[in-house]
Enzyme design. Structure first.
Site, PDB file in Angstrom:
ATOM      1  N   SER A   1      69.118  55.622   5.005  1.00  0.00           N
ATOM      2  CA  SER A   1      70.368  56.231   5.489  1.00  0.00           C
ATOM      3  C   SER A   1      70.828  57.437   4.693  1.00  0.00           C
ATOM      4  O   SER A   1      71.755  58.132   5.125  1.00  0.00           O
ATOM      5  CB  SER A   1      71.496  55.198   5.500  1.00  0.00           C
ATOM      6  OG  SER A   1      71.288  54.276   6.529  1.00  0.00           O
TER       7      SER A   1
ATOM      8  N   LYS B   1      70.990  60.603   6.510  1.00  0.00           N
ATOM      9  CA  LYS B   1      72.107  60.913   7.416  1.00  0.00           C
ATOM     10  C   LYS B   1      73.034  61.999   6.857  1.00  0.00           C
ATOM     11  O   LYS B   1      73.757  62.648   7.616  1.00  0.00           O
ATOM     12  CB  LYS B   1      72.908  59.633   7.704  1.00  0.00           C
ATOM     13  CG  LYS B   1      72.077  58.544   8.396  1.00  0.00           C
ATOM     14  CD  LYS B   1      72.847  57.228   8.437  1.00  0.00           C
ATOM     15  CE  LYS B   1      72.026  56.112   9.068  1.00  0.00           C
ATOM     16  NZ  LYS B   1      72.746  54.810   8.995  1.00  0.00           N
TER      17      LYS B   1
ATOM     18  N   TYR C   1      65.229  59.150  14.792  1.00  0.00           N
ATOM     19  CA  TYR C   1      66.068  58.499  13.769  1.00  0.00           C
ATOM     20  C   TYR C   1      65.183  57.707  12.784  1.00  0.00           C
ATOM     21  O   TYR C   1      65.348  57.816  11.557  1.00  0.00           O
ATOM     22  CB  TYR C   1      67.066  57.589  14.494  1.00  0.00           C
ATOM     23  CG  TYR C   1      67.852  56.671  13.596  1.00  0.00           C
ATOM     24  CD1 TYR C   1      69.062  57.079  13.036  1.00  0.00           C
ATOM     25  CD2 TYR C   1      67.411  55.375  13.332  1.00  0.00           C
ATOM     26  CE1 TYR C   1      69.793  56.226  12.216  1.00  0.00           C
ATOM     27  CE2 TYR C   1      68.134  54.520  12.515  1.00  0.00           C
ATOM     28  CZ  TYR C   1      69.316  54.950  11.961  1.00  0.00           C
ATOM     29  OH  TYR C   1      70.036  54.106  11.140  1.00  0.00           O
TER      30      TYR C   1
ATOM     31  N   TYR D   1      79.682  52.396   3.709  1.00  0.00           N
ATOM     32  CA  TYR D   1      80.011  51.463   4.793  1.00  0.00           C
ATOM     33  C   TYR D   1      81.203  50.585   4.423  1.00  0.00           C
ATOM     34  O   TYR D   1      82.197  51.083   3.926  1.00  0.00           O
ATOM     35  CB  TYR D   1      78.779  50.623   5.163  1.00  0.00           C
ATOM     36  CG  TYR D   1      77.553  51.463   5.411  1.00  0.00           C
ATOM     37  CD1 TYR D   1      77.485  52.313   6.500  1.00  0.00           C
ATOM     38  CD2 TYR D   1      76.473  51.451   4.532  1.00  0.00           C
ATOM     39  CE1 TYR D   1      76.365  53.096   6.730  1.00  0.00           C
ATOM     40  CE2 TYR D   1      75.352  52.233   4.751  1.00  0.00           C
ATOM     41  CZ  TYR D   1      75.310  53.051   5.857  1.00  0.00           C
ATOM     42  OH  TYR D   1      74.208  53.816   6.067  1.00  0.00           O
TER      43      TYR D   1
ATOM     44  N   VAL E   1      69.165  51.622   2.616  1.00  0.00           N
ATOM     45  CA  VAL E   1      68.641  50.265   2.380  1.00  0.00           C
ATOM     46  C   VAL E   1      67.307  50.260   1.641  1.00  0.00           C
ATOM     47  O   VAL E   1      66.803  49.195   1.291  1.00  0.00           O
ATOM     48  CB  VAL E   1      68.514  49.404   3.661  1.00  0.00           C
ATOM     49  CG1 VAL E   1      69.862  48.949   4.157  1.00  0.00           C
ATOM     50  CG2 VAL E   1      67.712  50.098   4.730  1.00  0.00           C
TER      51      VAL E   1
HETATM   52  O1  DON Z   1      68.772  51.914  10.796  1.00  0.00           O
HETATM   53  C1  DON Z   1      68.581  51.209   9.823  1.00  0.00           C
HETATM   54  O2  DON Z   1      68.946  50.050   9.789  1.00  0.00           O
HETATM   55  C2  DON Z   1      67.875  51.838   8.637  1.00  0.00           C
HETATM   56  N1  DON Z   1      66.871  52.764   9.078  1.00  0.00           N
HETATM   57  C3  DON Z   1      68.845  52.568   7.772  1.00  0.00           C
HETATM   58  C4  DON Z   1      70.034  51.732   7.339  1.00  0.00           C
HETATM   59  C5  DON Z   1      70.523  52.048   5.977  1.00  0.00           C
HETATM   60  O3  DON Z   1      69.857  52.649   5.177  1.00  0.00           O
HETATM   61  C6  DON Z   1      71.854  51.490   5.616  1.00  0.00           C
HETATM   62  N2  DON Z   1      72.187  51.789   4.243  1.00  0.00           N
HETATM   63  N3  DON Z   1      72.535  51.209   3.304  1.00  0.00           N
END
Ligand code: DON
Length: 302
Positions: A63, A66, A187, A238, A256
């Site tokens: 993420s 983003k 994405y 978040y 993540v």
């Molecule tokens: O879409 C997802 O779930 C992952 N590609 C990215 C989520 C993420 O990194 C949330 N961050 N802490």
């Protein structure tokens, strides 16, 4: 300020908690990463770079990508995107479906997955290829090779049912211009980009210097750089954004994969990485390291 000494000390300070928390398990490719790793890099606005621990080990930025998709859309399209995404913290998990239906297909902010899918959709329309546009920005800013990890991307594609549900819901409200499959692919590709702490901190330095990168190129206007930092502060971690502001007091964005990118406006970009996550999906050792960094340096926006 002896930033080398501070980063070395932080590695020692967080060592007892590194490896004590589990990595993300909902993307099987991330679960396989050795959790006993920790790295930190600091890239200052005057071009110095310091690092310690596993700061040159590549990891999945997830993420954190983003931040760059948002910067690219703001730079190309101005404020238009705010017809399609709100700018408020969600208070919900990053991949929650609940709020999206309640709020008629307008995601709460550009960093939760629903909002990021809308930003990716817009970037894809503007550029013809969202993920390679992000990749090329990161290559240009870091001066290093940056590519998606095909195993992580395939692993997320095979298990990304929640994101597929979000994308279909967005599409049902008319909030995607491109086909759901295209948006999900783009994405997943930019989330799967692999970088190390050094390259990530150097790439984000423009956010600490009013939008201008180390080569003097304006990646973003000063006003848009301010706005990206504001969104990182309020929404970047978040449903843990409040706790993070309390402990660290910096604009930041987590992924993540265990990375966190933090910005000290006017001074530096900091990147930390350790795969073990807390319940909101943020690196536990990474948050502790940034807490220690701001205590040691006094560099915080508060
Ligand atoms: O879409 C997802 O779930 C992952 N590609 C990215 C989520 C993420 O990194 C949330 N961050 N802490």
């Amino acid at each position: 300020m002896d930033l080398q000494r501070i980063t070395d000390d932080i590695v020692a300070k967080v060592a007892p908690i590194v490896g004590q928390y589990p990595p993300a398990d909902y993307i099987p490719g991330l679960k396989a990463i050795d959790p006993s790793q920790f790295g930190i890099a600091v890239a200052t606005v005057n071009g110095e770079v310091y690092g310690a621990g596993n700061w040159t080990t590549p990891f999945s930025i997830q993420s954190i990508s983003k931040v760059f998709t948002l910067a690219l859309v703001l730079a190309a399209d101005g404020e238009d995107l705010w017809r399609r995404v709100f700018r408020e913290p969600s208070g919900n998990a990053f991949n929650s479906l609940l709020q999206l239906e309640h709020e008629a297909g307008i995601p709460r902010n550009p960093f939760i997955n629903a909002g990021a899918l809308v930003i990716t959709d817009r970037l894809h329309t503007l550029t013809g290829n969202a993920s390679s546009t992000v990749r090329d920005l990161l290559r240009a800013e870091s001066g290093s090779t940056v590519d998606p990890d095909p195993n992580i991307a395939a692993s997320e594609a095979a298990h990304g049912h929640r994101n597929a549900a979000l994308a279909h819901l967005l599409s049902s409200y008319g909030n995607l211009d491109n086909p759901v499959e295209t948006v999900l692919h783009e994405y997943i590709q930019h989330c799967a980009l692999t970088m190390n702490c050094r390259d990530l901190a150097v790439s984000a330095r423009f956010l600490a210097s009013n939008g201008r990168d180390a080569n003097g190129h304006m990646v973003l206007s000063a006003s848009h750089a301010k706005r990206v930092n504001a969104l990182m502060l309020t929404c970047g971690l978040y449903d843990a954004a409040g706790e993070f502001a309390y402990r660290v007091g910096l604009p930041a964005k987590s992924g993540v994969g265990g990375g966190i990118l933090a910005i000290v406006p006017g001074k530096c970009a900091i990147s930390v990485w350790s795969p073990g996550l807390g319940k909101s999906g943020n690196s536990v050792a990474g948050v502790a390291a940034l807490d220690e960094f701001t205590n040691r340096t006094g560099w915080s926006i508060f």
